[in-house]
Scaffold this active site. Structure first.
Site, PDB file in Angstrom:
ATOM      1  N   ALA A  74     -14.088 -41.223 -15.681  1.00  0.00           N
ATOM      2  CA  ALA A  74     -13.889 -41.228 -14.231  1.00  0.00           C
ATOM      3  C   ALA A  74     -15.128 -41.766 -13.534  1.00  0.00           C
ATOM      4  CB  ALA A  74     -13.561 -39.825 -13.722  1.00  0.00           C
ATOM      5  N   ASP A  75     -14.911 -42.326 -12.353  1.00  0.00           N
ATOM      6  CA  ASP A  75     -16.024 -42.828 -11.555  1.00  0.00           C
ATOM      7  C   ASP A  75     -15.645 -42.743 -10.084  1.00  0.00           C
ATOM      8  OD1 ASP A  75     -18.735 -44.263 -11.968  1.00  0.00           O
ATOM      9  OD2 ASP A  75     -17.753 -45.405 -10.370  1.00  0.00           O
TER      10      ASP A  75
END
Length: 198
Positions: A74-75
Site C-alpha cells: 500500500a502507498d
C-alpha cells in the site's frame, strides 16, 4: 475469536504502524516485510497512478521472495492542485505543507496491491478521500509540527492523532486517509478467496 482467517500466509509489505494496526484489529495473523524500493514520482504522473504503482511495486518486490504468500502492498499520497505532498524532510517543510493545505480541500489516495504468485493473483486498485482543512494561526501549526507527529506522514498530518483538529470534514473513507482503505482491501481479499469467515 477472530472474524476472518486467511487461506495462505499473509505478508504486509509495509513498515507503517497504522496499516499494522488495521490488520491486527481484523484478527489477522501476518508477517511484516517492508519493501525497499525507489519511491520517486515520475514526471507528469498523477497521484492515483503514483499510489497504484508504488503499492504494486512494493507487493511484487516482496512476493518475489514469498511466492506462497499473499502480499499486501500500500502507498498513501496527498495531493492538491496536481502537486503531490510526500513526507516532510524537516519542520520548516512540514509547516509549509500545513499552511498550503489550510482552508482547502485536498485528495488523499491510497493505492493497494494484492499479489499471490503461486495463486496467479495480482489485483491493484486505489481509493481517494477528499479532506477539507480548517484554518489556524501559525503558532498553532508550529505547535503541532513541534509535537513531532507530522514528520513521518504524507501531507504532514495524522488524521488519527493530534492532527484530527486540522480536519473540518472528509468525503470518503477515513481509514483510507490513515493509510489503508480497509473496506476495499477486505472485499478484494474475500473476492480472491484469500480471506474466509472464521
Amino acid at each position: 475469536m477472530p472474524m476472518f482467517r486467511a487461506c495462505c500466509p499473509l505478508v504486509l509489505a509495509s513498515a507503517s504502524p497504522r496499516r499494522h494496526e488495521y490488520l491486527i484489529r481484523l484478527g489477522l495473523e501476518f508477517s511484516i516485510v517492508p519493501a525497499a524500493i525507489d519511491e520517486s514520482c515520475n514526471p507528469d504522473e498523477s497521484s492515483r497512478d503514483f499510489a497504484r504503482r508504488m503499492a504494486a511495486t512494493k507487493a511484487r518486490a516482496v512476493a518475489a521472495a514469498y511466492p506462497a504468500a499473499c502480499v499486501l502492498g500500500a502507498d498513501t499520497v496527498v495531493a492538491l492542485d496536481g502537486h503531490i505532498f510526500g513526507k516532510p524532510q524537516n519542520h520548516a517543510e512540514a509547516l509549509t505543507m500545513l499552511k498550503t493545505l489550510q482552508g482547502r480541500t485536498h485528495a488523499v489516495t491510497t493505492g493497494f496491491a494484492i499479489v499471490a504468485k503461486d495463486r496467479n493473483i495480482e489485483e491493484i486498485d486505489a481509493m481517494t478521500t477528499l479532506v477539507t482543512f480548517g484554518t489556524f494561526p501559525d503558532p498553532i501549526l508550529r505547535a503541532y509540527v513541534d509535537s513531532g507527529e507530522p514528520m513521518d506522514k504524507a501531507g504532514a498530518y495524522g488524521i488519527q492523532g493530534i492532527g484530527s483538529f486540522l480536519v473540518h470534514s472528509i468525503s470518503g473513507s477515513c481509514s483510507n486517509v490513515v493509510g489503508l482503505p480497509v473496506h476495499a482491501v477486505v472485499r478484494s481479499l474475500l473476492k480472491q478467496s484469500i480471506l474466509q469467515p472464521s
